[in-house]
Structure formats: structure tokens, C-alpha cells
Design an enzyme around this catalytic site. Structure first.
Site, PDB file in Angstrom:
ATOM      1  CB  SER A 137     -10.226 -11.950  -5.265  1.00  0.00           C
ATOM      2  OG  SER A 137     -10.505 -12.309  -6.372  1.00  0.00           O
ATOM      3  CE1 TYR A 150      -5.423  -9.749  -6.798  1.00  0.00           C
ATOM      4  CE2 TYR A 150      -7.091 -11.301  -7.715  1.00  0.00           C
ATOM      5  CZ  TYR A 150      -6.920 -10.016  -7.042  1.00  0.00           C
ATOM      6  OH  TYR A 150      -8.049  -9.122  -6.751  1.00  0.00           O
TER       7      TYR A 150
HETATM    8  N1  LIG Z   1     -11.101  -4.974 -10.073  1.00  0.00           N
HETATM    9  C1  LIG Z   1     -11.481  -6.170  -9.897  1.00  0.00           C
HETATM   10  O1  LIG Z   1     -12.109  -6.842 -10.729  1.00  0.00           O
HETATM   11  C2  LIG Z   1     -11.189  -6.775  -8.634  1.00  0.00           C
HETATM   12  C3  LIG Z   1     -11.795  -7.986  -8.209  1.00  0.00           C
HETATM   13  C4  LIG Z   1     -11.524  -8.806  -6.844  1.00  0.00           C
HETATM   14  C5  LIG Z   1     -10.858  -7.967  -6.083  1.00  0.00           C
HETATM   15  N2  LIG Z   1     -10.347  -6.904  -6.365  1.00  0.00           N
HETATM   16  C6  LIG Z   1      -9.512  -6.158  -4.976  1.00  0.00           C
HETATM   17  O2  LIG Z   1     -10.160  -4.928  -5.113  1.00  0.00           O
HETATM   18  C7  LIG Z   1      -8.970  -4.035  -4.326  1.00  0.00           C
HETATM   19  C8  LIG Z   1      -9.232  -2.534  -5.062  1.00  0.00           C
HETATM   20  O3  LIG Z   1      -8.646  -2.975  -6.438  1.00  0.00           O
HETATM   21  P1  LIG Z   1      -9.250  -1.857  -7.831  1.00  0.00           P
HETATM   22  O4  LIG Z   1      -9.493  -2.983  -8.654  1.00  0.00           O
HETATM   23  O5  LIG Z   1      -9.911  -0.937  -7.366  1.00  0.00           O
HETATM   24  O6  LIG Z   1      -7.806  -1.817  -8.295  1.00  0.00           O
HETATM   25  P2  LIG Z   1      -6.749  -0.381  -8.494  1.00  0.00           P
HETATM   26  O7  LIG Z   1      -7.688   0.713  -9.173  1.00  0.00           O
HETATM   27  O8  LIG Z   1      -5.594  -0.728  -8.914  1.00  0.00           O
HETATM   28  O9  LIG Z   1      -6.556   0.113  -6.931  1.00  0.00           O
HETATM   29  C9  LIG Z   1      -5.523  -0.454  -6.035  1.00  0.00           C
HETATM   30  C10 LIG Z   1      -5.525   0.506  -4.924  1.00  0.00           C
HETATM   31  O10 LIG Z   1      -4.583  -0.064  -4.265  1.00  0.00           O
HETATM   32  C11 LIG Z   1      -3.360   0.988  -4.112  1.00  0.00           C
HETATM   33  N3  LIG Z   1      -2.427   0.011  -3.849  1.00  0.00           N
HETATM   34  C12 LIG Z   1      -1.635  -0.576  -4.374  1.00  0.00           C
HETATM   35  N4  LIG Z   1      -0.524  -0.990  -4.072  1.00  0.00           N
HETATM   36  C13 LIG Z   1      -0.154  -0.245  -2.806  1.00  0.00           C
HETATM   37  C14 LIG Z   1       0.916  -0.300  -1.733  1.00  0.00           C
HETATM   38  N5  LIG Z   1       2.011  -1.060  -1.921  1.00  0.00           N
HETATM   39  N6  LIG Z   1       0.758   0.598  -0.917  1.00  0.00           N
HETATM   40  C15 LIG Z   1      -0.532   1.376  -0.976  1.00  0.00           C
HETATM   41  N7  LIG Z   1      -1.510   1.486  -1.720  1.00  0.00           N
HETATM   42  C16 LIG Z   1      -1.303   0.563  -2.439  1.00  0.00           C
HETATM   43  C17 LIG Z   1      -3.365   1.812  -5.097  1.00  0.00           C
HETATM   44  O11 LIG Z   1      -2.897   3.128  -5.178  1.00  0.00           O
HETATM   45  P3  LIG Z   1      -1.403   3.588  -5.393  1.00  0.00           P
HETATM   46  O12 LIG Z   1      -1.251   2.983  -6.618  1.00  0.00           O
HETATM   47  O13 LIG Z   1      -1.482   5.088  -5.479  1.00  0.00           O
HETATM   48  O14 LIG Z   1      -0.507   3.277  -4.454  1.00  0.00           O
HETATM   49  C18 LIG Z   1      -4.588   1.745  -5.609  1.00  0.00           C
HETATM   50  O15 LIG Z   1      -5.195   2.843  -4.807  1.00  0.00           O
HETATM   51  C19 LIG Z   1      -7.690  -4.890  -4.666  1.00  0.00           C
HETATM   52  O16 LIG Z   1      -7.455  -5.345  -3.145  1.00  0.00           O
HETATM   53  C20 LIG Z   1      -8.115  -5.897  -5.667  1.00  0.00           C
HETATM   54  O17 LIG Z   1      -7.189  -6.949  -5.468  1.00  0.00           O
HETATM   55  C21 LIG Z   1     -10.450  -6.137  -7.249  1.00  0.00           C
END
Ligand SMILES: NC(=O)c1ccc[n+]([C@@H]2O[C@H](COP(=O)([O-])OP(=O)(O)OC[C@H]3O[C@@H](n4cnc5c(N)ncnc54)[C@H](OP(=O)(O)O)[C@@H]3O)[C@@H](O)[C@H]2O)c1
Length: 257
Positions: A137, A150
Site C-alpha cells: 500500500s 494496516y
Molecule cells: N482499495 C484501496 O484503496 C487499496 C489501497 C492500497 C492497497 N490495497 C490493497 O489491495 C488489495 C485488494 O484490496 P481491495 O481494495 O480490492 O479490497 P476488497 O474488495 O475488500 O478485496 C479484498 C480481497 O481479499 C480477500 N480476502 C480477505 N481476507 C481473506 C482471507 N483471510 N483469505 C482469503 N481471501 C481473503 C477478499 O475475499 P473474501 O472476503 O471473499 O475472502 C477479497 O477478495 C488488499 O491487499 C488491500 O490491502 C487496497
């Protein structure tokens, strides 16, 4: 279409991962998709018959993650890319500082990712132009309030992948570290603070895929947001503190009531 790749993608049930899965499938690649929720993974598979391997798993369960590795091995024998995108976010309430929350975030973001790496590495060693991709991130560029759990987990991801890159070079396994700014996904939907320069998940996925295809070591976006964060993070501590302190929330002062 670029040469068909065998890809394992975690966190494919929503947000950035779901967009990455769709775009890779449109490019014609074979993708093993993982997350805990099976329904959205199956819906992807139904849209792209013959291309998607549905492998639901809780990545905090080490044995279950190993089984996913076995199933990929049985299906394809190797992996060309492992995109370890799954992650979670919880914010610190300083008046109710709770170690259990840190454990949840670290267990998913750090230990869960490490368990996926354990399953992916033997398969990547047999892959073609293999690449291991981690999603950190932009928060790692400048410490921000309420992000202690986080941000610490993502700082661990940064070190983990950058260190592994050194060890994996001998097997010609490339490493890409992705550091997104704010992306519109379920993870950020509940944020009640300003999210400057937020991008949508399709644009984020396109940037990430392009970076991986180019064999980039680091993919961070959007550029202007990253520049500002890096600048703030590199200021002398006193200045950085003065600039970011105002983002902290007053404690609810529960102990005094
Ligand atoms: N959105 C942002 O602004 C942002 C910024 C920086 C970094 N990120 C990073 O980008 C990545 C994707 O995030 P996103 O924003 O797309 O969020 P999201 O829509 O909440 O997606 C998170 C994904 O991770 C899966 N997940 C969470 N815990 C899990 C577990 N214990 N086992 C298996 N799968 C798991 C969830 O699936 P299930 O719930 O079905 O398990 C979901 O598919 C993350 O690593 C996040 O930290 C996001």
C-alpha cells in the site's frame, strides 16, 4: 493476445482482484482464483468457461492454502505468475487499543501472504518467465494516523517482497511490489475521511497488469498522490509530524467517563 499464462490470483472475489481477474481472463490467460467467498469466484468461472480454476480458501489456514497449491499443480504443473492481492484493513481506535485487531490484520495480510508464497514458490520454479507479485500500500510511504495495524502489515509486505526478490533472482523468479493509493472498492467504501485522487478498480487493475507484463519491480499509483506521500514521508520528522498530526482524531476519552 500475449502468450497464455498460468496465474494464481488471491482476493479475486471483489475489488481490485476481481477487476484483475476479469481483465486477465479477457486477455485469454488461465487463472486460478482464490478468496473465502466461492460464489463470486464461480460467477467469474461461468463467464470464462475453461479459463478459470475456482479455488476458495481462507489464506490464514496454512493447510488449506497448501491444498490449493496441490490443486494448481495437478491442473497445470506450474505457475507463471502468482498475484497475492488478498488483504484486509482495520483502523486503530486509540481509546480502545486492541491487540486482537492487530493479530487479525497481521494474520491475514502478512502470515496469509507468506502461506500463499509457500504454496506458490515450487510452482513458480517450474514456470515460464515466472513472477511473484505482492500487493502492499502507498501508506508505507508516510505513516498516517489510525493506520498502525494496516500500515505495519503493509510495511512488512514491502520488506518481505523486496527481500525475497534478492533470494529469488537465482531462480529467475521476478518480483513486483504493488503500492496502490486510494482505490474505490468494498475495502474503502466505509472510509469516512477524504480519499484524494481515488481511482476505480478497473483502472487500478489495468495499471497493475501493465506493470507486471513489463516486469516492473514496483508499481505505485496514481503518480501525483504517490509523489506527495513520498515527499511528506521524507521530510524531517518534526515537519512530517506537524503536517500529518492534524489528520488524527481526538480520542473518545472513554476512560474518563
Ligand atoms: N482499495 C484501496 O484503496 C487499496 C489501497 C492500497 C492497497 N490495497 C490493497 O489491495 C488489495 C485488494 O484490496 P481491495 O481494495 O480490492 O479490497 P476488497 O474488495 O475488500 O478485496 C479484498 C480481497 O481479499 C480477500 N480476502 C480477505 N481476507 C481473506 C482471507 N483471510 N483469505 C482469503 N481471501 C481473503 C477478499 O475475499 P473474501 O472476503 O471473499 O475472502 C477479497 O477478495 C488488499 O491487499 C488491500 O490491502 C487496497
Amino acid at each position: 493476445m500475449s502468450t497464455q499464462k498460468r496465474i494464481w490470483l488471491t482476493g479475486a472475489s471483489s475489488g481490485i482482484g476481481q477487476s484483475i481477474a476479469e481483465q486477465l481472463a479477457i486477455e485469454g490467460h488461465l487463472i486460478a482464483v482464490s478468496a473465502r467467498r466461492e460464489d463470486p469466484l464461480q460467477q467469474l468461472a461461468d463467464r470464462f468457461p475453461g479459463q478459470i480454476l475456482v479455488l476458495p480458501v481462507d489464506m490464514t489456514d496454512a493447510d488449506a492454502v497448501r491444498q490449493v497449491g496441490v490443486r494448481i499443480e495437478n491442473a497445470w504443473g506450474a505457475l507463471d505468475w502468482a498475484i497475492l492481492n488478498a488483504g484486509t484493513c482495520e483502523y486503530v481506535d486509540i481509546a480502545e487499543f486492541e491487540s486482537a485487531m492487530f493479530q487479525r490484520v497481521m494474520q491475514a495480510n502478512v502470515q496469509g501472504t507468506v502461506q500463499c508464497i509457500e504454496a506458490a514458490l515450487p510452482l513458480l520454479r517450474k514456470g515460464t518467465q515466472p513472477r511473484l507479485v505482492g500487493v502492499g500500500s502507498s501508506v508505507t510511504f508516510c505513516p498516517l494516523p489510525r493506520a498502525a495495524a494496516y500500515g505495519a502489515s503493509k510495511a512488512a509486505i514491502r520488506y518481505l517482497f523486496q527481500s525475497l526478490e534478492l533470494d529469488l533472482a537465482q531462480w529467475n523468479i521476478g518480483v513486483t511490489l504493488v503500492s496502490p493509493g486510494f482505490v474505490e472498492t468494498p475495502l474503502t467504501a466505509g472510509n469516512d475521511f477524504p480519499m484524494p485522487m481515488q481511482v476505480n478498480s478497473d483502472d487500478a487493475a489495468a495499471i497493475i497488469i501493465k506493470g507486471i507484463e513489463k516486469g516492473k519491480r514496483e508499481v505505485s499509483f496514481p503518480g501525483p498522490f504517490i509523489t506527495v506521500l513520498k515527499l511528506m514521508g521524507s521530510l524531517p520528522n518534526r515537519l512530517r509530524f506537524a503536517l500529518t498530526k492534524g489528520m488524527a482524531r481526538p480520542a473518545s476519552n472513554k476512560e474518563a467517563s
